[in-house]
Design a protein around this motif. Structure first.
Motif, short mmCIF file in Angstrom:
data_model
loop_
_atom_site.label_atom_id
_atom_site.label_comp_id
_atom_site.label_asym_id
_atom_site.label_seq_id
_atom_site.Cartn_x
_atom_site.Cartn_y
_atom_site.Cartn_z
N UNK A 78 41.01 44.37 53.42
CA UNK A 78 42.25 43.63 53.16
C UNK A 78 42.02 42.44 52.24
N UNK A 79 40.89 41.78 52.40
CA UNK A 79 40.57 40.65 51.54
C UNK A 79 40.37 41.11 50.10
N UNK A 80 39.72 42.23 49.91
CA UNK A 80 39.48 42.75 48.56
C UNK A 80 40.82 43.11 47.90
N UNK A 81 41.72 43.74 48.66
CA UNK A 81 43.02 44.13 48.11
C UNK A 81 43.90 42.92 47.84
N UNK A 82 43.77 41.87 48.65
CA UNK A 82 44.62 40.69 48.48
C UNK A 82 44.21 39.86 47.27
N UNK A 83 42.92 39.84 46.95
CA UNK A 83 42.43 39.05 45.85
C UNK A 83 41.78 39.97 44.82
N UNK A 84 42.56 40.42 43.85
CA UNK A 84 41.97 41.31 42.83
C UNK A 84 40.89 40.58 42.04
N UNK A 85 39.96 41.35 41.50
CA UNK A 85 38.86 40.78 40.75
C UNK A 85 39.38 40.01 39.55
N UNK A 86 38.72 38.91 39.22
CA UNK A 86 39.12 38.12 38.07
C UNK A 86 38.69 38.83 36.79
N UNK A 87 39.52 38.67 35.82
CA UNK A 87 39.14 39.20 34.51
C UNK A 87 38.61 38.05 33.67
N UNK A 88 37.50 38.27 33.06
CA UNK A 88 36.88 37.22 32.24
C UNK A 88 37.35 37.25 30.84
#
Length: 124
Positions: free
Chosen positions: A114-124
């Motif tokens: 759930x944490x991974x889905x709630x905070x998508x990876x940042x794009x650099x």
């Protein structure tokens, strides 16, 4: 009650539900009443009143004790007994029960997903 004052809830219920037979029995009852009232008052600002603002919580609780007695909710003897007693907080928090990693494995996996889905990876 146990976390903040070290009082067992069953014992607190027993003290508050039975009338005091003598003035000596009124002191523990008054103490528990004051502690329970203070927790009800502290719900307004728990992080403050139950930590740095304990003196303010005691003043507020004493004011409510006077108001409750004036309104006839509690008798003057109980009010006076409670006003004489300070709010005595436990010096340390109760120990948390030790949890098994195996029992918490599924819960931790769901939380991580759930944490991974709630905070998508940042794009650099």
């Amino acid at each position: 009650m146990r976390a903040w004052f070290g009082v067992d809830l069953a014992e607190a219920n027993r003290l508050l539900s039975e009338p005091a037979a003598s003035p000596a029995e009124n002191a523990p009852r008054a103490q528990v009443y004051k502690q329970a009232l203070s927790l009800l008052i502290a719900q307004r600002r728990p992080s403050y009143y139950l930590n740095a603002g304990r003196a303010d919580l005691e003043r507020l609780t004493n004011g409510y004790l006077r108001a409750l007695a004036a309104a006839g909710v509690i008798d003057p003897a109980s009010r006076d007994a409670a006003l004489k007693l300070p709010l005595a907080f436990t010096p340390e928090s109760p120990a948390l029960p030790a949890g098994s990693f195996v029992e918490r494995k599924a819960v931790d996996a769901v939380r991580t997903e759930l944490m991974i889905r709630a905070w998508p990876a940042r794009r650099l």
